[in-house]
Scaffold this active site. Structure first.
Site, PDB file in Angstrom:
ATOM      1  N   TRP A 317      39.434  43.009 -11.735  1.00  0.00           N
ATOM      2  CA  TRP A 317      40.542  42.331 -11.067  1.00  0.00           C
ATOM      3  C   TRP A 317      40.172  41.915  -9.645  1.00  0.00           C
ATOM      4  O   TRP A 317      40.587  40.871  -9.163  1.00  0.00           O
ATOM      5  CB  TRP A 317      41.772  43.253 -11.035  1.00  0.00           C
ATOM      6  CG  TRP A 317      42.978  42.629 -10.397  1.00  0.00           C
ATOM      7  CD1 TRP A 317      43.934  41.866 -11.002  1.00  0.00           C
ATOM      8  CD2 TRP A 317      43.361  42.691  -9.010  1.00  0.00           C
ATOM      9  NE1 TRP A 317      44.879  41.467 -10.095  1.00  0.00           N
ATOM     10  CE2 TRP A 317      44.550  41.960  -8.861  1.00  0.00           C
ATOM     11  CE3 TRP A 317      42.802  43.301  -7.892  1.00  0.00           C
ATOM     12  CZ2 TRP A 317      45.196  41.828  -7.638  1.00  0.00           C
ATOM     13  CZ3 TRP A 317      43.436  43.169  -6.661  1.00  0.00           C
ATOM     14  CH2 TRP A 317      44.626  42.437  -6.544  1.00  0.00           C
ATOM     15  N   HIS A 318      39.360  42.739  -8.988  1.00  0.00           N
ATOM     16  CA  HIS A 318      39.050  42.464  -7.591  1.00  0.00           C
ATOM     17  C   HIS A 318      38.054  41.331  -7.399  1.00  0.00           C
ATOM     18  O   HIS A 318      37.967  40.779  -6.291  1.00  0.00           O
ATOM     19  CB  HIS A 318      38.535  43.736  -6.907  1.00  0.00           C
ATOM     20  CG  HIS A 318      39.630  44.674  -6.513  1.00  0.00           C
ATOM     21  ND1 HIS A 318      40.134  45.622  -7.362  1.00  0.00           N
ATOM     22  CD2 HIS A 318      40.333  44.795  -5.359  1.00  0.00           C
ATOM     23  CE1 HIS A 318      41.103  46.292  -6.749  1.00  0.00           C
ATOM     24  NE2 HIS A 318      41.247  45.816  -5.538  1.00  0.00           N
ATOM     25  N   GLY A 319      37.305  40.965  -8.401  1.00  0.00           N
ATOM     26  CA  GLY A 319      36.411  39.838  -8.209  1.00  0.00           C
ATOM     27  C   GLY A 319      35.337  39.726  -9.269  1.00  0.00           C
ATOM     28  O   GLY A 319      35.051  40.668 -10.009  1.00  0.00           O
ATOM     29  N   PHE A 457      41.124  37.499  -3.437  1.00  0.00           N
ATOM     30  CA  PHE A 457      41.558  38.023  -4.721  1.00  0.00           C
ATOM     31  C   PHE A 457      42.762  37.280  -5.259  1.00  0.00           C
ATOM     32  O   PHE A 457      43.241  37.588  -6.311  1.00  0.00           O
ATOM     33  CB  PHE A 457      41.861  39.531  -4.597  1.00  0.00           C
ATOM     34  CG  PHE A 457      40.724  40.292  -3.956  1.00  0.00           C
ATOM     35  CD1 PHE A 457      39.449  40.153  -4.446  1.00  0.00           C
ATOM     36  CD2 PHE A 457      40.941  41.099  -2.862  1.00  0.00           C
ATOM     37  CE1 PHE A 457      38.387  40.827  -3.871  1.00  0.00           C
ATOM     38  CE2 PHE A 457      39.899  41.789  -2.281  1.00  0.00           C
ATOM     39  CZ  PHE A 457      38.624  41.662  -2.779  1.00  0.00           C
TER      40      PHE A 457
END
Length: 457
Positions: A317-319, A457
């Protein structure tokens, strides 16, 4: 446009508040439509093209919400359709290029894809999914108007960097909220406190962190440790400051967002840390992924699988970078050691420093440009580094006041603050907010260095 910019502070927010509280048009419909329009304008300021993607997400999820509210077996079909469509959009813009590059590195013929990442897509996609899922679970009714869904998804205080506002927590406030002086009076100092965290603390910690992480070939061990601590403080005050500003502005308009941080660096375990850090994300994964998978009420093997899935997804999710993937898996391993090795219980008084050490180590992985750079940084931390200690002495000497202030602001002063009698506490709070605001405005006018981590994000 970010909250700590001159355009936002001197023009956008004052104008929005003046029109919102005008004495002539005070109906709920007017105020909701106005907030929706200014929120879209706020997003279009930096994303004039991708606002179309945001509008498409709003329209699609409004439709899915109406479909899953009905009766019959098709409700489940429409739920999965919503999940697949939302995740497909997120995958295309955030991860497709990363996947193609890695498959190409394995020798497969893959096209070069380099799409610009729409600001805040991870946040508003998760909010849109929250809307559909909460309606499906009968937690809240679907909104009849697409404009109301648009306000929930795009409301500018939390649009581009959270907190991730769960639909069930504010569904009644879209039409049923009451703007009060008490809320407004409480929201303003909360916004100012968050602004101070961002501009005074986070931005100055960013100078230290950048000086360390951007000079890897000549990094000394003391400078590496200084940069690690500085980045831990930078990302905390950056994100918690933004959350404070969002919560404060929400209260100014009658919305009540849940807390997103609770002094995470005082945590006594990794489990405790994630009860305190980015609470809106951790609870989102808990309620929409972990518990539906079975949570911890399953066999040990299945429980480990559930934890693995959640932390794999949290990292992703963060990258789109292997560093984020390894960062999430690092937390999975630490949680596995706590839950099955009970390592945190064996440490006694060392529980808090043990937790903080691992959080900081994983921040190194989070901050590094790639896995190789993370390895070089860890080498500098633990093998002495190659640089001269003069850099450490220079930066520490010039930034020690900000460093001490940042560390002090991580401590639980609120317990002492509540012991102060109400009347002097109100006066001191007002004076403190005024002083912080004056200092922030001085920084905003006099400096162009204003990095913001969670825009990525």
């Amino acid at each position: 446009m970010i909250f700590s910019s001159a355009e936002f502070l001197f023009l956008f927010l004052p104008c929005v508040l003046l029109v919102y509280y005008n004495p002539f048009f005070r109906g709920r419909r007017f105020r909701n439509i106005f907030l929706l329009l200014v929120s879209l304008f706020f997003y279009a300021w930096g994303e004039p093209v991708n606002v179309v993607l945001l509008l498409a997400s709003i329209a699609a999820n409004w439709f899915f919400g109406r479909m899953v509210e009905g009766e019959g077996p098709r409700r489940r079909f429409w739920l999965w359709a919503a999940v697949v469509l939302n995740l497909a959009g997120l995958f295309i813009f955030k991860y497709l290029g990363f996947v193609c590059r890695n498959l190409g590195a394995l020798g497969l013929p893959m096209p070069e894809i380099d799409l610009a990442l729409p600001i805040g897509i991870s946040f508003y996609t998760f909010q849109a999914m929250s809307y559909v899922i909460d309606v499906y679970r009968r937690r809240s009714p679907a909104q009849r108007s697409v404009l109301d869904v648009g306000l929930y998804v795009s409301f500018f205080p939390q649009l581009i960097a959270g907190p991730i506002v769960r639909y069930e927590t504010i569904a009644q406030e879209i039409h049923g909220r009451r703007e009060t002086w008490e809320d407004f009076r409480g929201g303003v100092p909360r916004f100012i406190a968050g602004l101070g965290k961002k501009v005074i603390l986070s931005n100055n910690m960013a100078i230290l962190a950048d000086a360390a992480f951007d000079t890897l070939p000549s990094l000394s061990a003391p400078m590496a440790w200084l940069g690690t601590v500085a980045y831990g403080l930078q990302i905390y005050f950056d994100f918690s400051g933004y959350s404070d500003m969002a919560i404060g502005m929400g209260r100014m308009f009658g919305f009540h967002f849940l807390e997103n941080f609770d002094r995470p660096y005082l945590a006594t375990s990794i489990t405790d840390f994630w009860r305190r850090w980015h609470i809106s994300l951790s609870t989102w994964f808990r309620d929409y992924v972990y518990i539906p998978l079975g949570g911890n009420r399953v066999s040990a093997g299945r429980h480990l699988f559930n934890l693995f899935v959640v932390w794999l997804l949290t990292g992703i999710w963060h990258g789109a970078n292997w560093t984020f993937l390894l960062w999430g898996l690092g937390y999975f391993l630490l949680l596995m050691a706590e839950k099955y090795g009970h390592i945190d219980r064996r440490l006694g008084v060392l529980r808090r420093p043990w937790t903080l050490f691992w959080v900081l180590m994983l921040w190194v992985l989070f901050r590094a440009e790639n896995v190789a750079a993370a390895g070089d940084y860890f080498a500098a931390l633990f093998t002495g580094g190659r640089g001269d200690i003069k850099d450490f002495l220079y930066y520490f000497g010039n930034m020690k006041f900000y460093l001490a202030a940042a560390v002090a602001c991580c401590l639980p002063w609120d317990k002492l603050w509540r012991r102060v009698p109400e009347a002097p506490r109100a006066c001191l709070s007002a004076a403190g907010s005024a002083a912080v605001l004056l200092l922030v405005l001085t920084y905003v006018v006099g400096s162009t260095y204003n990095p913001f981590i969670y825009f990525n994000f």
